[in-house]
Design a protein around this motif. Structure first.
Motif, short mmCIF file in Angstrom:
data_model
loop_
_atom_site.label_atom_id
_atom_site.label_comp_id
_atom_site.label_asym_id
_atom_site.label_seq_id
_atom_site.Cartn_x
_atom_site.Cartn_y
_atom_site.Cartn_z
N ALA A 307 32.18 26.50 36.08
CA ALA A 307 31.92 26.88 37.47
C ALA A 307 31.62 28.37 37.63
N TYR A 308 32.09 29.18 36.69
CA TYR A 308 32.11 30.62 36.94
C TYR A 308 30.87 31.35 36.43
N PHE A 309 29.98 30.65 35.76
CA PHE A 309 28.74 31.31 35.36
C PHE A 309 27.84 31.49 36.57
N ALA A 310 27.81 30.50 37.45
CA ALA A 310 27.13 30.68 38.74
C ALA A 310 28.06 31.32 39.75
N GLY A 311 29.37 31.07 39.61
CA GLY A 311 30.32 31.56 40.60
C GLY A 311 30.50 33.05 40.62
N LEU A 312 30.45 33.69 39.45
CA LEU A 312 30.66 35.14 39.41
C LEU A 312 29.59 35.91 40.19
N PRO A 313 28.29 35.63 40.00
CA PRO A 313 27.31 36.34 40.84
C PRO A 313 27.50 36.09 42.33
N LEU A 314 27.90 34.87 42.71
CA LEU A 314 28.15 34.60 44.13
C LEU A 314 29.33 35.41 44.65
N ALA A 315 30.40 35.48 43.86
CA ALA A 315 31.57 36.25 44.27
C ALA A 315 31.21 37.73 44.42
N MET A 316 30.44 38.27 43.48
CA MET A 316 30.08 39.68 43.56
C MET A 316 29.14 39.94 44.73
N ALA A 317 28.34 38.95 45.12
CA ALA A 317 27.50 39.11 46.30
C ALA A 317 28.36 39.22 47.56
N VAL A 318 29.43 38.45 47.64
CA VAL A 318 30.36 38.55 48.76
C VAL A 318 31.04 39.91 48.76
N LEU A 319 31.48 40.37 47.59
CA LEU A 319 32.22 41.64 47.49
C LEU A 319 31.32 42.85 47.70
N ALA A 320 30.00 42.65 47.67
CA ALA A 320 29.09 43.78 47.94
C ALA A 320 29.31 44.33 49.34
N ASP A 321 29.78 43.47 50.25
CA ASP A 321 30.06 43.91 51.62
C ASP A 321 31.49 44.40 51.79
N ALA A 322 32.26 44.37 50.70
CA ALA A 322 33.65 44.83 50.76
C ALA A 322 33.94 45.67 49.52
N PRO A 323 33.37 46.89 49.44
CA PRO A 323 33.46 47.69 48.22
C PRO A 323 34.89 48.02 47.80
N ARG A 324 35.80 48.17 48.76
CA ARG A 324 37.19 48.47 48.38
C ARG A 324 37.83 47.26 47.70
N TRP A 325 37.58 46.08 48.23
CA TRP A 325 38.10 44.88 47.58
C TRP A 325 37.45 44.68 46.22
N ARG A 326 36.17 44.99 46.12
CA ARG A 326 35.49 44.89 44.82
C ARG A 326 36.13 45.82 43.81
N ALA A 327 36.40 47.05 44.21
CA ALA A 327 37.05 48.00 43.31
C ALA A 327 38.44 47.51 42.92
N ALA A 328 39.17 46.98 43.89
CA ALA A 328 40.52 46.48 43.59
C ALA A 328 40.47 45.30 42.63
N GLY A 329 39.52 44.40 42.87
CA GLY A 329 39.40 43.24 41.99
C GLY A 329 39.06 43.63 40.56
N LEU A 330 38.13 44.55 40.40
CA LEU A 330 37.76 44.99 39.05
C LEU A 330 38.88 45.78 38.40
N ALA A 331 39.65 46.53 39.20
CA ALA A 331 40.78 47.28 38.64
C ALA A 331 41.85 46.33 38.11
N VAL A 332 42.17 45.29 38.87
CA VAL A 332 43.16 44.31 38.42
C VAL A 332 42.68 43.64 37.14
N ASN A 333 41.44 43.20 37.16
CA ASN A 333 40.91 42.52 35.98
C ASN A 333 40.82 43.45 34.77
N ALA A 334 40.45 44.71 35.01
CA ALA A 334 40.35 45.66 33.90
C ALA A 334 41.72 45.90 33.27
N ALA A 335 42.76 45.92 34.09
CA ALA A 335 44.11 46.10 33.55
C ALA A 335 44.48 44.92 32.66
N ILE A 336 44.15 43.72 33.11
CA ILE A 336 44.41 42.52 32.30
C ILE A 336 43.57 42.57 31.02
#
Length: 475
Positions: A307-336
Motif C-alpha cells: 500500500a505504501y508505494f503509492a501511499g507515501l507520495p499521497l501522504a507527502m502531498a497532504v503534508l505539503a500543506d502542513a510543513p511543520r507536521w512534515r518536519a515532525a514526521g520526518l524527524a520521528v522517522n529519522a530518529a527511528i
C-alpha cells in the motif's frame, strides 16, 4: 503530466540524497553484530541453487542474493543483506519520478526523503526481505501506469505489466497492483486505459510469471500452498477469529510501519480519495484486503507494505500543506532510522535479563557448537526438526563438509528443508540429533545441552544427542 507544474532539477538532489543515505546504511551494516535471521539464511540457501521457485516464496530474492554473493565472492552476512539499502534507494528515486509528474519538483524531493525515512525501509535496509526486493519493481509499475493514464501509449502498458510481473516474482502481494488498477478504472474515468492496453499489461505480466507458475505446477503447488497456509481461514486452520481486536491491532501496527505522522497523513489522503485520483486505489486494495484477513485470522504488520508505494507520495502531498507536521514526521522517522542500525552495533544491549535483539543472536553460536560435536564424532550427519536451527546450520556450516537433514515428512513437507533435505529412510551409522524433545533412540554418547548463550535458543532446552541413524529414521 500537468503543464503548470515545475518538473525541472529534481533528479540531481534526489540522487545525492539517496547516495548519501545508502552509503551511511552500508557503513553501519558493515559493523552489524547480529546473526542472519531464519528467513535470511533460508533465502541465502535458495540462492545457491537457481530455480524458478522455492518452497515458501517466489524466486527473485534468492536470485538477488545469489548474484550479489557470487559477484562479491563472499557469503558474509554483509553481502547477503547489502542489496536491501540499494533496492530501497532505487525505489525512492522511482517514487520521486512518479511524484514529479503529479505534483512537481518539490514533491519529488520530499517524496524521496519521506520514503527513505520510513521505518519499514530502515528495517528493510538491515534485514533482507521479499518486501524489499518487490519494492522498486512495484514502484516502477506505478510510474509506468501513471504514464499510461497520461497518454494511453501501449508501451507503458507493457512496461507496467513487465514490472509488476517481476515484483510478483519477489512477493505474491504484487497482485494488489492489478486489483488497484482495476479499481481505479472502475472509480475514475481518467484511469480507464482501454481494453487493448489492459490486455497488453496482463500479457506482459503473464509472460514474466509463467516460469514460476510452471515450477509450482511441477512441484505440488508448493509456494501457493504455503501462501494459503499463512492465511489461516483459507487453509481451514480452525483458530478462533480475532475479530475487531485483530483489526485494531493491524491498523495500530501500520503507524509503526511508516511512522505515525506519515500514516496519519495517508489516512487524510484516503479521506480525500476522490481528489487524490487513481493512486489512492493502490493504497486501498492492500489495506482493505489485510483488514479482512485481520478480522478472520492473524496478520503480520508487513502484509500491507504494497500500500505504501503509492501511499507515501499521497501522504507527502497532504503534508505539503502542513510543513511543520512534515518536519515532525520526518524527524520521528529519522530518529527511528538511525536507532535501528545503531542497535545492531551493540546487539547484546539488554533491558532486563534478555538482549533487546535476542531473536537475532545465538544462532551462529549454536551452529558452531553442533558442528564441533559432529566433527568430534567422526563427521556424523546432523539431524534437526526445527526450521530455524536447520536454516543456520546450512548457512554457518556451508564449508563444514557435513550433511544436514530435516524430518522426513509423512505427507506434505512443512519446510524447504523437509522438502529438499529429508533424513534418508536407509540412513545407517551414528547421527547427531539436535532436538528440543526426548527421543526414544538410545544415546550412543552422553547428550549435550546446546544453545545456552543469550539469544534465540536460550529458553529452548536444545540437546545434541548421538543416536543410531536407522532408529531415528524409524522413529
Amino acid at each position: 503530466m500537468r503543464p503548470d507544474i515545475d518538473t525541472r532539477g529534481w533528479l540531481a538532489p534526489v540522487l545525492a540524497l539517496v547516495a548519501a543515505v545508502t552509503a551511511l546504511r552500508w557503513l553501519l551494516l558493515a559493523y552489524d553484530g547480529t546473526d542472519l535471521f531464519v528467513d535470511e539464511a533460508q533465502y541465502w540457501l535458495w540462492g545457491q541453487h537457481f530455480a524458478f521457485g522455492y518452497y515458501s516464496k517466489p524466486p527473485l530474492i534468492a536470485w538477488v542474493i545469489g548474484a550479489v554473493t557470487g559477484l562479491a565472492r563472499s557469503d558474509a552476512p554483509f553481502w547477503v543483506r547489502m542489496p536491501g539499502a540499494a533496492l530501497h534507494g532505487a525505489t525512492a528515486v522511482v517514487l520521486a519520478a512518479l511524484a514529479v509528474r503529479v505534483w512537481g519538483r518539490r514533491a519529488a524531493i520530499w517524496t524521496a526523503a519521506g520514503y527513505l525515512s520510513l521505518p519499514m525501509v530502515s528495517l528493510g535496509s538491515i534485514l533482507i526481505s521479499t518486501d524489499t526486493v518487490m519494492a522498486p519493481f512495484f514502484a516502477a509499475a506505478l510510474l509506468f501506469w501513471r504514464r499510461l493514464v497520461e497518454d494511453r501509449r501501449s508501451q507503458w502498458a507493457a512496461l507496467a505489466g513487465l514490472m509488476i510481473g517481476v515484483a510478483f516474482l519477489a512477493k505474491y502481494a504484487a497482485i494488489y497492483f492489478l486489483l488497484g488498477a482495476a479499481l481505479a478504472a472502475l472509480v475514475f474515468p481518467a484511469a480507464r486505459v482501454g481494453w487493448r492496453n489492459a490486455a497488453a499489461m496482463l500479457a506482459a505480466f503473464a509472460a514474466v510469471i509463467l516460469p514460476n507458475l510452471l515450477w509450482n505446477a511441477f512441484n505440488g503447488l508448493a509456494t501457493f500452498t504455503h501462501t494459503a497456509d499463512n492465511v489461516g481461514w483459507v487453509a481451514g486452520a480452525g483458530r478462533p477469529a480475532p475479530g475487531p481486536l485483530g483489526l485494531a491491532e493491524f491498523w495500530a501496527s501500520q503507524f509503526a510501519v511508516v511512522g505515525p505522522v506519515i500514516f496519519a497523513a495517508l489516512l487524510v489522503a484516503l479521506a480525500r480519495a476522490r481528489r487524490m485520483g487513481g493512486l489512492a486505489c493502490f493504497v486501498l486494495v492492500p489495506l482493505l484486503a489485510v483488514s479482512v484477513q485481520s478480522l478472520l485470522d492473524r496478520t503480520n504488520a508487513n502484509w500491507a507494505v504494497a500500500a505504501y508505494f503509492a501511499g507515501l507520495p499521497l501522504a507527502m502531498a497532504v503534508l505539503a500543506d502542513a510543513p511543520r507536521w512534515r518536519a515532525a514526521g520526518l524527524a520521528v522517522n529519522a530518529a527511528i532510522a538511525l536507532a535501528l542500525p545503531v542497535l545492531t552495533l551493540m546487539p547484546h544491549l539488554a533491558l532486563g535479563d534478555a538482549p533487546l535483539l535476542k531473536r537475532y543472536l545465538g544462532r551462529e553460536a549454536l551452529s558452531l557448537e553442533v558442528i564441533a560435536l559432529a566433527k568430534a564424532h567422526g563427521n556424523a550427519p546432523v539431524y534437526a526438526e526445527e526450521r530455524d536451527v536447520l536454516a543456520d546450520l546450512f548457512y554457518t556450516g556451508r564449508d563444514a563438509d557435513l550433511a544436514f537433514y530435516a524430518r522426513n515428512p509423512q505427507g506434505v513437507p512443512k519446510s524447504h528443508y523437509e522438502q529438499r533435505y529429508p533424513l534418508p529412510n536407509d540412513v545407517t551409522g551414528p547421527v547427531l540429533a539436535v532436538l528440543s524433545r526426548p527421543t526414544a533412540c538410545a544415546p550412543l554418547a552422553p547428550a549435550v545441552q546446546v544453545g545456552r548463550e543469550p539469544g534465540a535458543y536460550a529458553d529452548r532446552n536444545l540437546t545434541a544427542t548421538l543416536v543410531d541413524g536407522a532408529c531415528l529414521a524409524a522413529e
